[in-house]
Scaffold this motif. Sequence first.
Motif, PDB file in Angstrom:
ATOM      1  N   ARG A  28       0.838  -1.206   0.000  1.00 54.35           N
ATOM      2  CA  ARG A  28       0.000   0.000   0.000  1.00 54.35           C
ATOM      3  C   ARG A  28       0.875   1.258   0.000  1.00 54.35           C
ATOM      4  NH1 ARG A  28      -2.040  -3.320  -1.481  1.00 54.35           N
ATOM      5  NH2 ARG A  28      -3.709  -4.607  -0.721  1.00 54.35           N
ATOM      6  N   GLN A  29       1.963   1.229   0.766  1.00 53.45           N
ATOM      7  CA  GLN A  29       2.867   2.380   0.789  1.00 53.45           C
ATOM      8  C   GLN A  29       3.495   2.601  -0.585  1.00 53.45           C
ATOM      9  OE1 GLN A  29       5.638   1.683   3.963  1.00 53.45           O
ATOM     10  NE2 GLN A  29       4.157   2.189   5.546  1.00 53.45           N
ATOM     11  N   ALA A  30       3.889   1.514  -1.246  1.00 48.47           N
ATOM     12  CA  ALA A  30       4.479   1.629  -2.589  1.00 48.47           C
ATOM     13  C   ALA A  30       3.450   2.162  -3.579  1.00 48.47           C
ATOM     14  CB  ALA A  30       5.012   0.272  -3.042  1.00 48.47           C
ATOM     15  N   GLU A  31       2.216   1.708  -3.455  1.00 51.41           N
ATOM     16  CA  GLU A  31       1.143   2.187  -4.333  1.00 51.41           C
ATOM     17  C   GLU A  31       0.914   3.687  -4.120  1.00 51.41           C
ATOM     18  OE1 GLU A  31      -3.625   1.290  -5.000  1.00 51.41           O
ATOM     19  OE2 GLU A  31      -2.432  -0.106  -3.798  1.00 51.41           O
ATOM     20  N   PHE A  32       0.875   4.106  -2.858  1.00 48.78           N
ATOM     21  CA  PHE A  32       0.701   5.519  -2.531  1.00 48.78           C
ATOM     22  C   PHE A  32       1.859   6.341  -3.090  1.00 48.78           C
ATOM     23  CE2 PHE A  32       1.423   9.131   0.364  1.00 48.78           C
ATOM     24  CZ  PHE A  32       0.196   9.751   0.316  1.00 48.78           C
ATOM     25  N   ALA A  33       3.077   5.848  -2.901  1.00 47.44           N
ATOM     26  CA  ALA A  33       4.263   6.561  -3.393  1.00 47.44           C
ATOM     27  C   ALA A  33       4.201   6.726  -4.910  1.00 47.44           C
ATOM     28  CB  ALA A  33       5.537   5.821  -2.984  1.00 47.44           C
ATOM     29  N   GLU A 110      -4.003  15.237   4.587  1.00 49.94           N
ATOM     30  CA  GLU A 110      -5.288  14.981   3.926  1.00 49.94           C
ATOM     31  C   GLU A 110      -5.133  13.951   2.804  1.00 49.94           C
ATOM     32  OE1 GLU A 110      -6.713  18.828   2.720  1.00 49.94           O
ATOM     33  OE2 GLU A 110      -6.842  19.532   4.796  1.00 49.94           O
ATOM     34  N   LEU A 111      -4.069  14.067   2.042  1.00 53.55           N
ATOM     35  CA  LEU A 111      -3.786  13.116   0.975  1.00 53.55           C
ATOM     36  C   LEU A 111      -3.608  11.701   1.543  1.00 53.55           C
ATOM     37  CD1 LEU A 111      -3.312  13.516  -2.106  1.00 53.55           C
ATOM     38  CD2 LEU A 111      -0.871  13.562  -1.593  1.00 53.55           C
ATOM     39  N   GLY A 112      -2.867  11.620   2.630  1.00 55.89           N
ATOM     40  CA  GLY A 112      -2.646  10.332   3.285  1.00 55.89           C
ATOM     41  C   GLY A 112      -3.933   9.721   3.806  1.00 55.89           C
ATOM     42  N   TRP A 113      -4.768  10.555   4.445  1.00 53.32           N
ATOM     43  CA  TRP A 113      -6.033  10.033   4.957  1.00 53.32           C
ATOM     44  C   TRP A 113      -6.962   9.592   3.833  1.00 53.32           C
ATOM     45  CZ3 TRP A 113      -7.310   7.833   9.143  1.00 53.32           C
ATOM     46  CH2 TRP A 113      -6.674   8.139  10.338  1.00 53.32           C
ATOM     47  N   ALA A 114      -6.944  10.313   2.721  1.00 56.24           N
ATOM     48  CA  ALA A 114      -7.790   9.918   1.592  1.00 56.24           C
ATOM     49  C   ALA A 114      -7.399   8.531   1.097  1.00 56.24           C
ATOM     50  CB  ALA A 114      -7.675  10.943   0.464  1.00 56.24           C
ATOM     51  N   LEU A 119      -8.200   1.832   5.049  1.00 56.97           N
ATOM     52  CA  LEU A 119      -7.400   0.745   5.622  1.00 56.97           C
ATOM     53  C   LEU A 119      -7.328   0.893   7.141  1.00 56.97           C
ATOM     54  CD1 LEU A 119      -4.095  -0.627   4.298  1.00 56.97           C
ATOM     55  CD2 LEU A 119      -4.175   0.211   6.620  1.00 56.97           C
ATOM     56  N   ILE A 120      -7.051   2.103   7.614  1.00 60.54           N
ATOM     57  CA  ILE A 120      -6.965   2.358   9.046  1.00 60.54           C
ATOM     58  C   ILE A 120      -8.311   2.111   9.715  1.00 60.54           C
ATOM     59  CG2 ILE A 120      -6.592   4.173  10.780  1.00 60.54           C
ATOM     60  CD1 ILE A 120      -4.449   5.311   8.792  1.00 60.54           C
ATOM     61  N   GLU A 121      -9.381   2.570   9.089  1.00 62.63           N
ATOM     62  CA  GLU A 121     -10.721   2.360   9.649  1.00 62.63           C
ATOM     63  C   GLU A 121     -11.041   0.873   9.754  1.00 62.63           C
ATOM     64  OE1 GLU A 121     -13.280   4.718   7.171  1.00 62.63           O
ATOM     65  OE2 GLU A 121     -12.560   6.595   8.043  1.00 62.63           O
ATOM     66  N   ASN A 122     -10.643   0.070   8.753  1.00 64.25           N
ATOM     67  CA  ASN A 122     -10.874  -1.374   8.815  1.00 64.25           C
ATOM     68  C   ASN A 122     -10.134  -2.007   9.990  1.00 64.25           C
ATOM     69  OD1 ASN A 122     -12.503  -1.329   6.561  1.00 64.25           O
ATOM     70  ND2 ASN A 122     -10.943  -2.098   5.162  1.00 64.25           N
ATOM     71  N   ILE A 123      -8.895  -1.584  10.206  1.00 64.90           N
ATOM     72  CA  ILE A 123      -8.111  -2.141  11.309  1.00 64.90           C
ATOM     73  C   ILE A 123      -8.689  -1.710  12.655  1.00 64.90           C
ATOM     74  CG2 ILE A 123      -5.839  -2.138  12.426  1.00 64.90           C
ATOM     75  CD1 ILE A 123      -4.647  -1.960   9.572  1.00 64.90           C
ATOM     76  N   VAL A 124      -9.099  -0.448  12.755  1.00 64.52           N
ATOM     77  CA  VAL A 124      -9.719   0.028  13.993  1.00 64.52           C
ATOM     78  C   VAL A 124     -10.992  -0.760  14.270  1.00 64.52           C
ATOM     79  CG1 VAL A 124     -10.903   2.016  15.041  1.00 64.52           C
ATOM     80  CG2 VAL A 124      -8.669   2.315  13.949  1.00 64.52           C
ATOM     81  N   ALA A 125     -11.780  -1.048  13.241  1.00 60.62           N
ATOM     82  CA  ALA A 125     -13.012  -1.830  13.421  1.00 60.62           C
ATOM     83  C   ALA A 125     -12.685  -3.234  13.938  1.00 60.62           C
ATOM     84  CB  ALA A 125     -13.779  -1.911  12.104  1.00 60.62           C
ATOM     85  N   VAL A 126     -11.627  -3.833  13.431  1.00 62.52           N
ATOM     86  CA  VAL A 126     -11.210  -5.153  13.922  1.00 62.52           C
ATOM     87  C   VAL A 126     -10.868  -5.062  15.405  1.00 62.52           C
ATOM     88  CG1 VAL A 126      -9.357  -6.878  13.799  1.00 62.52           C
ATOM     89  CG2 VAL A 126     -10.412  -6.042  11.700  1.00 62.52           C
ATOM     90  N   LEU A 127     -10.091  -4.044  15.786  1.00 65.31           N
ATOM     91  CA  LEU A 127      -9.670  -3.903  17.184  1.00 65.31           C
ATOM     92  C   LEU A 127     -10.835  -3.597  18.109  1.00 65.31           C
ATOM     93  CD1 LEU A 127      -6.321  -2.009  16.661  1.00 65.31           C
ATOM     94  CD2 LEU A 127      -6.604  -4.278  17.685  1.00 65.31           C
ATOM     95  N   ARG A 128     -11.873  -2.970  17.612  1.00 68.73           N
ATOM     96  CA  ARG A 128     -13.035  -2.665  18.467  1.00 68.73           C
ATOM     97  C   ARG A 128     -13.793  -3.924  18.869  1.00 68.73           C
ATOM     98  NH1 ARG A 128     -14.152   2.856  15.671  1.00 68.73           N
ATOM     99  NH2 ARG A 128     -12.989   4.161  17.128  1.00 68.73           N
ATOM    100  N   ASP A 129     -13.555  -5.016  18.145  1.00 74.78           N
ATOM    101  CA  ASP A 129     -14.166  -6.298  18.525  1.00 74.78           C
ATOM    102  C   ASP A 129     -13.373  -7.005  19.622  1.00 74.78           C
ATOM    103  OD1 ASP A 129     -16.344  -6.122  16.841  1.00 74.78           O
ATOM    104  OD2 ASP A 129     -15.394  -7.230  15.207  1.00 74.78           O
ATOM    105  N   PHE A 130     -12.213  -6.480  19.989  1.00 71.72           N
ATOM    106  CA  PHE A 130     -11.378  -7.061  21.031  1.00 71.72           C
ATOM    107  C   PHE A 130     -11.742  -6.433  22.374  1.00 71.72           C
ATOM    108  CE2 PHE A 130      -7.458  -8.820  18.706  1.00 71.72           C
ATOM    109  CZ  PHE A 130      -8.171  -9.053  17.553  1.00 71.72           C
ATOM    110  N   ASP A 131     -11.671  -7.235  23.434  1.00 67.81           N
ATOM    111  CA  ASP A 131     -11.873  -6.647  24.757  1.00 67.81           C
ATOM    112  C   ASP A 131     -10.569  -5.991  25.220  1.00 67.81           C
ATOM    113  OD1 ASP A 131     -10.165  -8.587  26.016  1.00 67.81           O
ATOM    114  OD2 ASP A 131     -11.865  -9.932  26.361  1.00 67.81           O
ATOM    115  N   GLU A 132     -10.605  -5.346  26.388  1.00 65.94           N
ATOM    116  CA  GLU A 132      -9.440  -4.602  26.879  1.00 65.94           C
ATOM    117  C   GLU A 132      -8.205  -5.490  27.038  1.00 65.94           C
ATOM    118  OE1 GLU A 132      -9.668  -1.854  30.203  1.00 65.94           O
ATOM    119  OE2 GLU A 132     -11.782  -1.508  29.724  1.00 65.94           O
TER     120      GLU A 132
END
Length: 153
Positions: A28-33, A110-114, A119-132
Amino acid sequence: MSEQGPEPGPELEIVHLLRKVTVEFGLRQAEFAALHHMHSTDVRALICLLDAGRAGTDATAGWLGAQLGLNSAGTTAVIDRLERLGHLTRTRDPRDRRRVLLAVDERAVELGWAFFGPLIENIVAVLRDFDEQETAAVRRFLLAAHRAVTAIP
């Protein structure tokens, strides 16, 4: 431990899964670059600068060069290229006018977030299914894995 490394088991499976995630991040980083006419080192530099900003670390050219493992000429080339592309700003340190501080320009954020936001939101969603406790274990593992990787010369 065999002559070819650790015996197969759940630990080695986790190492392979971590490698798989790391490879995908790299792709993904290479694609962005490529999409934004940058070198992969440019993306690494932006990540270092974003991390410095979050940590409250003053980012100078010398600091960035050390993070990237570049000499001063290579570091200057990266900084010049990122500044020319509008991704980086240089400002005089208000506490020491001899020092120049580096920061990621808001347009680059802004470019990075776009690009990386979904991808970040998907990972955060995965982590929200984990308990503390699970989240704490993941954090502890990743911090220890990072220390293990960076300890190798």
